[in-house]
Motif scaffolding. Structure first.
Motif, mmCIF file in Angstrom:
data_model
loop_
_atom_site.group_PDB
_atom_site.id
_atom_site.type_symbol
_atom_site.label_atom_id
_atom_site.label_comp_id
_atom_site.label_asym_id
_atom_site.label_seq_id
_atom_site.Cartn_x
_atom_site.Cartn_y
_atom_site.Cartn_z
ATOM 1 N N LEU A 1 -3.080 16.726 2.397
ATOM 2 C CA LEU A 1 -2.086 17.375 1.531
ATOM 3 C C LEU A 1 -0.868 17.820 2.334
ATOM 4 C CD1 LEU A 1 -4.487 19.530 -0.693
ATOM 5 C CD2 LEU A 1 -3.333 17.396 -1.312
ATOM 6 N N VAL A 2 -1.087 18.330 3.541
ATOM 7 C CA VAL A 2 0.028 18.777 4.377
ATOM 8 C C VAL A 2 0.932 17.601 4.740
ATOM 9 C CG1 VAL A 2 0.651 19.731 6.632
ATOM 10 C CG2 VAL A 2 -1.178 20.785 5.296
ATOM 11 N N ILE A 3 0.338 16.463 5.072
ATOM 12 C CA ILE A 3 1.134 15.282 5.434
ATOM 13 C C ILE A 3 1.990 14.816 4.257
ATOM 14 C CG2 ILE A 3 0.999 12.839 6.078
ATOM 15 C CD1 ILE A 3 -1.482 13.542 7.728
ATOM 16 N N ILE A 4 1.425 14.842 3.073
ATOM 17 C CA ILE A 4 2.185 14.441 1.883
ATOM 18 C C ILE A 4 3.388 15.358 1.682
ATOM 19 C CG2 ILE A 4 2.103 14.179 -0.619
ATOM 20 C CD1 ILE A 4 0.583 12.028 0.976
ATOM 21 N N VAL A 5 3.197 16.661 1.902
ATOM 22 C CA VAL A 5 4.303 17.619 1.757
ATOM 23 C C VAL A 5 5.353 17.399 2.840
ATOM 24 C CG1 VAL A 5 4.923 20.063 1.855
ATOM 25 C CG2 VAL A 5 2.877 19.354 0.608
ATOM 26 N N ILE A 6 4.906 17.203 4.095
ATOM 27 C CA ILE A 6 5.845 16.973 5.205
ATOM 28 C C ILE A 6 6.683 15.732 4.941
ATOM 29 C CG2 ILE A 6 6.002 16.319 7.647
ATOM 30 C CD1 ILE A 6 3.552 18.066 8.147
ATOM 31 N N ASN A 7 6.054 14.695 4.432
ATOM 32 C CA ASN A 7 6.780 13.456 4.143
ATOM 33 C C ASN A 7 7.860 13.674 3.092
ATOM 34 O OD1 ASN A 7 7.060 10.488 4.367
ATOM 35 N ND2 ASN A 7 6.375 10.517 2.236
ATOM 36 N N ALA A 8 7.588 14.571 2.167
ATOM 37 C CA ALA A 8 8.565 14.833 1.103
ATOM 38 C C ALA A 8 9.719 15.709 1.577
ATOM 39 C CB ALA A 8 7.870 15.504 -0.080
ATOM 40 N N LEU A 9 9.460 16.535 2.603
ATOM 41 C CA LEU A 9 10.462 17.528 3.002
ATOM 42 C C LEU A 9 11.184 17.224 4.302
ATOM 43 C CD1 LEU A 9 8.526 20.840 2.190
ATOM 44 C CD2 LEU A 9 10.216 19.658 0.770
ATOM 45 N N ASN A 10 10.509 16.554 5.251
ATOM 46 C CA ASN A 10 11.052 16.462 6.608
ATOM 47 C C ASN A 10 11.726 15.134 6.888
ATOM 48 O OD1 ASN A 10 11.310 17.227 9.479
ATOM 49 N ND2 ASN A 10 9.891 15.530 9.766
ATOM 50 N N VAL B 1 0.853 -1.192 0.000
ATOM 51 C CA VAL B 1 0.000 0.000 0.000
ATOM 52 C C VAL B 1 0.889 1.242 0.000
ATOM 53 C CG1 VAL B 1 -1.728 1.299 1.302
ATOM 54 C CG2 VAL B 1 -1.827 -1.204 1.244
ATOM 55 N N PRO B 2 0.694 2.172 -0.920
ATOM 56 C CA PRO B 2 1.532 3.383 -0.958
ATOM 57 C C PRO B 2 1.258 4.300 0.238
ATOM 58 C CG PRO B 2 -0.251 3.548 -2.559
ATOM 59 C CD PRO B 2 -0.300 2.144 -2.013
ATOM 60 N N PHE B 3 2.228 5.141 0.550
ATOM 61 C CA PHE B 3 2.124 6.026 1.710
ATOM 62 C C PHE B 3 0.894 6.922 1.639
ATOM 63 C CE2 PHE B 3 3.035 10.097 3.776
ATOM 64 C CZ PHE B 3 3.340 9.671 5.060
ATOM 65 N N TRP B 4 0.626 7.496 0.476
ATOM 66 C CA TRP B 4 -0.495 8.430 0.360
ATOM 67 C C TRP B 4 -1.820 7.749 0.678
ATOM 68 C CZ3 TRP B 4 -4.579 7.494 -2.845
ATOM 69 C CH2 TRP B 4 -4.388 6.591 -3.904
#
Length: 502
Positions: A398-407, A156-159
């Protein structure tokens, strides 16, 4: 631990919450029930349930993980907790009486009456931004664990894991709102507290310690240093930085935050609300001692058994947030693994479900005017509320997806960094309203001041070593942020004989 067993547990857990939601919203699911639980909540239920909301999965995982972090954190977090306790007392004795006296549904109604329309909308907007970012960050932490230890096994993908998590939360909060949250948070806090104590027991059992031996070992370990009084300029763990920061972060993130204050406003009297806050404060401090002790025991266990800090899948660097789940789910056995997942799920979803309810309430009341008499009985009010609830769920996704990409840093530090920048202007606004008399405020310029303040704080924090002789800011930055906002508000005000605005 088998991912299938953990998944079955997760499904059963949410079925229980959905059943509770169905039962609690049977008699009424109108906006009064959703926003303030008809103002008849029991203070002891709210006090106990607030523990789960305030602690969250960050305290459950990230605080223990930071005890043995390479930066030498040890028990320094308790300095911050002591500041939190002072902040809670200030909230109970200063802010709560104000909110009750004004009979508020949204606490930002105070800003409207005291400072004006634009100040009011600014304060509410700051909360919506701050709570969306903060709650998404907290949920992100538990989703990482669910992904790593359950859903990766099924491809299952993260998103999709994020989407499933938010859909489950939405399913038991959209109808009953705060009335449901108070009951589910009480249950989830019980699971959280039970999990903490059982986790300590299981780790002690694995180390062949009894409880007194365990605490003696923790006390004598290299992890137990609490107070830091060396290198004031460069040490972000210095006592005064953490203690003062703890006071003002608490005032801002709790006392000026619709989420936790919404629960306090659901009680019948100010006396009950104060009893709730004082009881909550005592339990909060004690539980944090146990969380820090869990952290020390985890590192002692890891050292004895040759367990390294797990690596982040994205960066490949050690990530202390993952040490607790790694040991609990892969090293202690099936029962401790279930207990850990119970505590983590309870802690994180108690925070997120409460936040979604508060975000929905604030937007409906502060921007759609649903608390006004002419709008209370509108036929489409409940439908609008449902739509808002869905929109904030999507925003959090959407915020969680961005945090996962940056943090890739510790989540606990990220949350308080966000708070320092986003909640600071709220401190300035409320301080101006409470302490500045007989000055009229140029209300339309308030949004500009509240945007400039975090930007100036960022510049100051980024260059503090050069500007301030090597000084490094920590969580006390929120006080500087509030002070800059306060000074800015003074600049856009003028002396007047009455408490008016222009």
């Amino acid at each position: 631990m088998s991912p299938t067993i953990l998944l079955c547990f997760l499904i059963g857990y949410f079925l229980l919450l959905i059943i509770i939601s169905f039962v609690t919203s049977q008699k009424s699911s109108d906006n009064s029930t959703f926003f303030v639980a008809n103002r008849n909540s029991k203070w002891y239920l709210v006090a106990f349930g607030m523990i789960g909301t305030a602690l969250s999965g960050v305290t459950f995982i990230s605080v223990p993980g930071e005890v043995g972090a390479p930066s030498g954190n040890q028990f320094q977090y308790f300095q911050f907790v002591l500041g939190n306790a002072v902040g809670f007392i200030i909230i109970a004795t200063v802010l709560l009486p104000l909110y009750y006296r004004m009979n508020l549904t949204s606490i930002y109604g105070y800003i409207e009456k005291r400072l004006g329309h634009y100040s009011y909308k600014t304060a509410a907007s700051i909360f919506l931004l701050s709570r969306t970012l903060g709650s998404a960050t907290r949920l992100y932490l538990v989703v990482i664990v669910l992904q790593r230890f359950i859903f990766d096994s099924y491809g299952v993908p993260f998103w999709l894991t994020v989407l499933i998590s938010l859909a489950l939360i939405w399913s038991y909060t959209f109808k009953g709102g705060l009335k449901t949250i108070i009951i589910t948070d009480t249950l989830q806090t019980f699971f959280l507290v039970l999990s903490v104590f059982l986790t300590i027991y299981f780790i002690c059992n694995s180390l062949d310690f009894n409880i007194p031996q365990a605490f003696e070992t923790v006390k004598n370990s290299s992890y137990s240093k609490i107070f830091f009084f060396d290198d004031f300029l460069i040490n972000k763990f210095y006592f005064s930085k953490q203690f003062i920061g703890g006071i003002f972060v608490t005032i801002a993130m709790t006392g000026l935050d619709q989420d936790l204050m919404q629960k306090n406003l659901s009680m019948g009297t100010i006396q009950e609300a104060k009893k709730n806050m004082f009881t909550f404060t005592g339990v909060f401090v004690i539980l944090n001692i146990f969380f820090l002790s869990v952290g020390a025991l985890l590192y002692i266990y890891a050292s004895k058994n040759g367990i390294d800090i797990p690596l982040d899948h994205v960066t490949g660097k050690p990530r202390t947030d993952l040490l607790f789940p790694e040991i609990a789910l892969n090293n202690l056995g099936s029962v401790p693994a279930i207990i850990f997942m119970l505590g983590l799920t309870a802690a994180t979803f108690a925070t997120t479900d409460s936040a979604l309810t508060a975000l929905t309430t604030s937007f409906c009341v502060d921007f759609l005017g649903m608390a006004k008499a002419e709008n209370v009985n509108a036929e489409n009010a409940v439908k609008k509320r449902h739509t808002v609830h869905i929109v904030f769920s999507v925003l959090m996704f959407l915020v969680i997806i961005v945090i996962n990409a940056l943090n890739s840093s510790s989540v606990v530090s990220l949350i308080f960094t966000i708070a320092s920048y986003t909640y600071g202007p709220l401190l300035g606004l409320y301080s101006f309203g409470l302490f500045v008399k007989k000055r009229g405020l140029h209300d339309k310029l308030v949004p500009i001041v509240c945007l400039l303040s975090p930007f100036l704080c960022y510049l100051l924090a980024s260059n503090s070593a050069e500007i301030l002789g090597g000084y490094v800011f920590s969580v006390e930055l929120i006080l500087i942020n509030g002070l800059i906002t306060f000074i800015g508000l003074l600049f856009i005000s003028k002396k007047t004989d009455a408490q008016t605005r222009f």
